[in-house]
Write a protein that holds these residues in place. Structure first.
Motif: not given
Length: 386
Positions: A55, A103, A119, A188, A302, A326-328
């Motif tokens: 990332s 996040t 989220c 993740t 991503i 799927s975020l994190y």
């Protein structure tokens, strides 16, 4: 390892060194920076270890221009030690060991309240590189220019300021150069399997991309009790890592004409889950052809902002296949990360084996070069010894 030297009464602005992204597609520049005092609800942290993650490489390459205004201090996976706290901080005190969370979890927005804190949208500055009050905390020591902060954590700085809601306490018995990995790659990858896909015992899984996140998806599938776990990559050394972390089968995409057909040879009719740990629209499209009816493709990596996905809409309805993001790892950080650390202490989660190479801050660009070449499972920048 020797104890980290922590200033007992830091004077602000505090001078230290950081690796700064000043131009896209250029090496990070080591600069002297000045770190401001933590404001309300913020914590001043001595960074001990920070992962070299793809990332960060995406940011360097400018793949996500909306997320990476410049100049910026990268580094979103890491751990450190609390030096001092700002007013209103109730969760931490000097000397605490912490993992950084990339996040925020405000706890009051709808996603947080409905069990999807990854989220969280409770902070309007989430994608600006600024703190919650829309200002920066670090500036260039020579020019006075403000420097933005990746994910409000900036772990490629020897010292940084982080909101308390983006920190997780960690037991001092766990080495910070290992705990740091839980802050991104481990959460993740494992989370994409157990939280997002909700893979169960006896199911079948394909993981495309066997880098740091992919290897953790593989060991997440192993921990979940999945039956066939297939790793796909273009590099043989990564496939060797995949077998070490729990893959029952591997496929070298350079050596076969059709990876979809190879998957169906191993699992006739298709697999239950495909996880794209690269971030590529074509991989997602191929994954749609690998899963069985009712199966799920999980977008974990991503993709660049310009990529678009194309699938057969007729087949989507007819087969009840799903494509989900799927975020994190759909993380509930305050619950999931302590569980992962417990698994590490039980020797069920492999963290020691994940670290291929450690670097100093001055060697950070070497770390990204090796990441580009695919020569490491995970590289870690050591900014201090805990």
């Amino acid at each position: 390892m020797a104890s980290v030297s922590i200033p007992s009464n830091p004077t602000f602005p505090f001078k230290c060194r950081a690796a700064v992204l000043k131009e896209y597609n250029q090496p990070l520049v080591i600069r002297d920076v000045l770190v401001d005092a933590p404001k309300f609800g913020e914590v001043f942290v001595r960074t001990v270890a920070a992962g070299v993650c793809h990332s960060d490489l995406h940011m360097i390459k400018g793949d996500w221009p909306l997320l990476s205004p410049l100049p910026m201090i990268l580094g979103h996976e890491g751990a450190g030690i609390v030096v001092s706290v700002g007013p209103g901080v109730t969760r931490f005190q000097p000397g605490d060991h912490v993992i950084a969370l990339f996040t925020a979890n405000c706890g009051t927005c709808e996603p947080c309240q409905t069990g999807r804190p990854a989220c969280c949208n409770g902070h309007s500055t989430r994608e600006t590189g600024k703190h919650f009050d829309n200002t920066t905390r670090i500036k260039d020591a020579e020019t006075g220019e403000g420097i933005l902060s990746m994910s409000t954590v900036s772990l490629y700085s020897e010292y940084t300021v982080i909101p308390q809601e983006q920190l997780l306490p960690v037991k001092k018995s766990i080495p910070l150069n290992r705990a740091s990995l839980v802050g991104c790659a481990v959460m993740t990858g494992v989370g994409a399997v157990v939280n997002t896909a909700k893979a169960t015992v006896g199911t079948t899984v394909v993981v495309v991309g066997c880098g740091g996140v992919g290897l953790n998806a593989i060991q997440g599938a192993r921990i979940a009790g999945c039956d066939q776990i297939i790793g796909i990559d273009l590099l043989q050394n990564k496939l060797d890592f995949a077998k070490q972390f729990g893959a029952t089968h591997v496929i070298n995409g350079k050596e076969v004409a059709d990876t979809i057909a190879e998957v169906h040879k191993i699992c006739p009719g298709g697999v239950d889950y495909v996880l794209d740990c690269i971030g590529n629209a074509k991989v997602l499209e191929q994954g749609f052809m690998m899963i069985k009816g009712g199966g799920t493709v999980v977008a974990v990596g991503i993709a660049p902002q310009t990529q678009m996905l194309s699938i057969n809409a007729f087949m989507l309805a007819l087969t009840e296949k799903r494509i989900v993001g799927s975020l994190y790892g759909s993380a509930r950080s305050q619950v999931d990360m302590p569980r992962l650390l417990n698994l590490y202490e039980q020797k069920r989660l492999m963290l020691d084996e994940l670290v291929s190479k450690e670097y100093t801050l001055d060697e950070i660009n070497e770390g990204f070069e090796l990441l580009k070449k695919g020569e490491v499972a995970r590289g870690v920048i050591i900014l201090a010894r805990d």
